[in-house]
Scaffold this active site. Structure first.
Site, mmCIF file in Angstrom:
data_model
loop_
_atom_site.group_PDB
_atom_site.id
_atom_site.type_symbol
_atom_site.label_atom_id
_atom_site.label_comp_id
_atom_site.label_asym_id
_atom_site.label_seq_id
_atom_site.Cartn_x
_atom_site.Cartn_y
_atom_site.Cartn_z
ATOM 1 N N ASP A 13 0.846 -1.175 0.000
ATOM 2 C CA ASP A 13 0.000 0.000 0.000
ATOM 3 C C ASP A 13 0.892 1.239 0.000
ATOM 4 O O ASP A 13 2.083 1.153 0.335
ATOM 5 C CB ASP A 13 -0.917 -0.027 1.227
ATOM 6 C CG ASP A 13 -1.957 1.074 1.193
ATOM 7 O OD1 ASP A 13 -2.470 1.372 0.095
ATOM 8 O OD2 ASP A 13 -2.252 1.645 2.261
ATOM 9 N N ASP A 15 -0.271 5.008 1.039
ATOM 10 C CA ASP A 15 -0.512 5.876 2.185
ATOM 11 C C ASP A 15 -0.478 5.074 3.479
ATOM 12 O O ASP A 15 -1.167 4.063 3.611
ATOM 13 C CB ASP A 15 -1.871 6.570 2.051
ATOM 14 C CG ASP A 15 -1.910 7.550 0.889
ATOM 15 O OD1 ASP A 15 -1.046 8.432 0.850
ATOM 16 O OD2 ASP A 15 -2.778 7.403 0.021
#
Length: 259
Positions: A13, A15
């Site tokens: 991922d 963020d």
């Protein structure tokens, strides 16, 4: 439990794992550098559908993080691939930004508000009441409801912002129709991403900061999962879930030596 195979490809991922509010998380640059040098397939994923991979490449580079365009996978790309497989060269009424409209144009979709096959809802900086009303009426008239991701809020320097999932709930309430979510935690986003880099779930790992999206999607796609504690899920919250990550680490810096 049988021993897992060595990790040959990585999905992470963005963020909360690599960056936080526009600032690189310590160790992110070293992790990405190690990935590029290793030659192992990898993808940086985001549920945010606002930006194209080219946009994200430029934004990350300004932060000092070098991620090639082909190594970025967004919920907009996953949504476009899903629609292209389901109904090639179809039509859609889109609420969203360039990341989503570009992805749909690239698969040959026509964007229209005249009897579209789909209403596609994504992230946008300004949700228009007029656009939402149009979406409600088109869905009531038979358009199928698709949403890039179920995230109900997004981060900002000032606090939480209503996001795609929250707007989808409004449209669902007005139409009685639930959308199909293409992004995390739907393992579809993981599997299409793995296919894009020629990787297999048995030898892949997913790194994320959220139990309810990243870890869940990785687990359901058959991958090893690593939860980092630099994002949304706190250590004391892990036990609230009926599933667990393969391993919990403080940050991405702890995984550099695993590459």
């Amino acid at each position: 439990m049988a021993d897992r195979k060595p990790i040959e490809s990585w999905l992470t991922d963005m963020d909360g794992v690599l960056i936080h509010e526009g600032v690189p998380i310590p160790g992110a640059d070293a992790f990405l550098k190690k990935l590029r040098e290793s030659g192992k397939p990898f993808l940086v994923l985001t549920n945010n559908s606002i930006y194209t991979p080219r946009d994200l490449h430029a934004r990350l580079r300004r932060m000092g993080l070098d991620v090639p365009i082909d190594n970025i996978w967004t919920s907009a790309l996953a949504t476009a691939q899903f629609l292209g497989d389901q109904r090639p060269e179809g039509t859609a009424y889109v609420i969203g930004e360039a990341g989503l409209t570009t992805a749909l144009h690239d698969i040959g979709y026509v964007l229209t508000d005249h009897e579209p096959d789909y209403v596609v809802l994504g992230e946008t900086r300004t949700y228009s009441f007029e656009a939402m009303t149009k979406a409600v009426r088109l869905i009531n008239d038979g358009a199928r409801f698709i949403c890039t991701n179920p995230d109900e809020t997004g981060p900002s320097a000032e606090g939480a912002l209503p996001a795609t999932g929250a707007v989808a709930a409004l449209i669902t309430k007005a139409t009685g129709k639930n959308p199909y979510f293409a992004g995390k935690p739907n393992p579809l986003m993981m599997r299409t991403g793995l296919n894009a880099i020629g990787a297999h779930s048995e030898t892949s790992a997913m790194i994320g900061d959220r139990m309810d999206t990243d870890v869940l999607a990785g687990m359901e796609a058959g991958m090893q999962t690593f939860l980092v504690l630099t994002g949304l899920t706190r250590p004391e919250q892990v036990e609230d879930f009926p599933y667990r990550p393969s391993k919990i680490v403080d940050s991405i810096a702890d995984l550099v030596d695993r590459v």
